[in-house]
Design a protein around this motif. Structure first.
Motif, short mmCIF file in Angstrom:
data_model
loop_
_atom_site.label_atom_id
_atom_site.label_comp_id
_atom_site.label_asym_id
_atom_site.label_seq_id
_atom_site.Cartn_x
_atom_site.Cartn_y
_atom_site.Cartn_z
N THR A 172 0.75 -1.23 0.02
CA THR A 172 0.04 0.00 0.04
C THR A 172 0.88 1.24 0.01
N GLU A 173 0.65 1.99 -0.88
CA GLU A 173 1.75 3.37 -1.28
C GLU A 173 0.93 4.52 -0.82
N LEU A 174 1.76 5.36 0.10
CA LEU A 174 1.44 6.70 0.40
C LEU A 174 2.21 7.58 0.27
N THR A 175 2.11 8.71 -0.48
CA THR A 175 3.31 9.79 -0.72
C THR A 175 2.89 11.01 0.19
N LEU A 176 3.86 11.54 1.03
CA LEU A 176 3.85 12.74 1.76
C LEU A 176 4.31 13.85 0.82
N ARG A 177 3.08 14.59 0.33
CA ARG A 177 3.55 15.91 -0.64
C ARG A 177 3.57 17.24 0.47
N PRO A 178 3.98 18.28 -0.27
CA PRO A 178 3.70 19.46 0.61
C PRO A 178 2.25 19.70 0.78
N ASP A 179 1.41 19.12 0.00
CA ASP A 179 -0.23 19.59 0.32
C ASP A 179 -0.87 18.30 1.08
N GLY A 180 -0.10 17.58 1.61
CA GLY A 180 -0.66 16.44 2.45
C GLY A 180 -0.39 14.96 1.74
N TRP A 181 -1.17 14.02 2.30
CA TRP A 181 -0.80 12.78 1.54
C TRP A 181 -1.61 12.45 0.24
N GLN A 182 -1.15 11.77 -0.37
CA GLN A 182 -1.49 11.03 -1.73
C GLN A 182 -1.53 9.64 -1.57
N VAL A 183 -2.77 8.98 -1.92
CA VAL A 183 -2.73 7.37 -1.91
C VAL A 183 -2.36 6.93 -3.15
N GLY A 184 -1.41 6.14 -3.33
CA GLY A 184 -1.11 5.20 -4.72
C GLY A 184 -1.86 3.87 -4.62
N ARG A 185 -1.08 2.80 -5.04
CA ARG A 185 -1.88 1.61 -5.01
C ARG A 185 -2.16 1.20 -3.44
N ILE A 186 -3.19 0.48 -3.48
CA ILE A 186 -3.72 -0.13 -2.24
C ILE A 186 -3.83 -1.61 -2.26
N ASN A 187 -3.40 -2.22 -1.54
CA ASN A 187 -3.50 -4.04 -1.32
C ASN A 187 -2.80 -4.16 -2.62
N HIS A 188 -1.82 -3.89 -3.31
CA HIS A 188 -1.09 -4.21 -4.56
C HIS A 188 -0.16 -5.73 -4.24
N CYS A 189 -0.50 -6.76 -5.00
CA CYS A 189 0.33 -7.80 -5.05
C CYS A 189 1.16 -7.99 -6.23
N PRO A 190 2.34 -7.44 -5.82
CA PRO A 190 3.27 -7.67 -7.48
C PRO A 190 3.51 -9.07 -7.90
#
Length: 190
Positions: A172-190
């Motif tokens: 589960t990917e989360l990125t902290l940017r200057p304007d807050g959190w951005q959610v990427g993939r959730i429950n991704h199984c590579p």
């Protein structure tokens, strides 16, 4: 920009509420671990909770990546007296229903509430961001901890975040940017 790659530890195969019990992970799916290793950024630092199922999973995917000391604040929720019990084994069914249906301040006897586990996980995340600004961070943790962070990223309530699956060995990917959190993939199984 700090990117978190939240990994849920390998499966324990327990059919009960597993919080602070130190059950081992089944890491026999070497192909899944290899795919996970290959998917993650090579330059990321790796951290895990101090429970062996997370530690061993982190060790299996870290390899040449820098490994940070284990963090107790990344542990799963403390289920207290409900630990290692199934839902139907809890005597006070009204209490356990309130715990899952209205997550927040309700806690298991001798355990911790959703708000408490969220605050604990937030402390760990704040420390990681402060110590490793702008880095990619692979955090091997547990279902509850990952959901606390997903809740922040999505800006939804605790009850709603429980609708998300977080499978073992998923990202589960989360990125902290200057304007807050951005959610990427959730429950991704590579």
């Amino acid at each position: 920009m700090t990117r978190f790659f939240w990994i849920r530890h390998g499966p324990t195969h327990a059919k009960s509420m597993v919080g602070w019990s130190d059950l081992p992970a089944d890491l026999s799916d070497r192909a899944a671990l290899e795919r996970l290793h290959d998917f993650l950024p090579d330059t990321a630092v790796v951290i895990s909770s101090d429970l062996s199922r997370a530690v061993d999973t982190a060790d299996a995917i870290a390899r040449d990546r820098p490994r940070l000391p284990h963090d107790r604040d990344l542990r799963e929720m403390n289920f207290g007296d409900w630990e290692l019990k199934r839902f139907d084994e809890i005597d006070d069914q009204d209490h356990i229903r309130a715990f899952w249906d209205d997550p927040g301040d309700v806690r298991p006897p001798n355990g911790e509430s959703w708000h408490e586990v969220s605050a604990r996980a937030d402390r760990a995340v704040a420390r990681l961001i402060s110590a490793h600004p702008g880095r990619d961070i692979v955090a091997v943790a547990h279902f509850g901890v990952i959901l606390t962070q997903l809740q922040h990223g999505l800006g939804i309530g605790a009850y709603d975040v429980f609708a998300h699956r977080i499978d073992n060995l998923s990202v589960t990917e989360l990125t902290l940017r200057p304007d807050g959190w951005q959610v990427g993939r959730i429950n991704h199984c590579p």
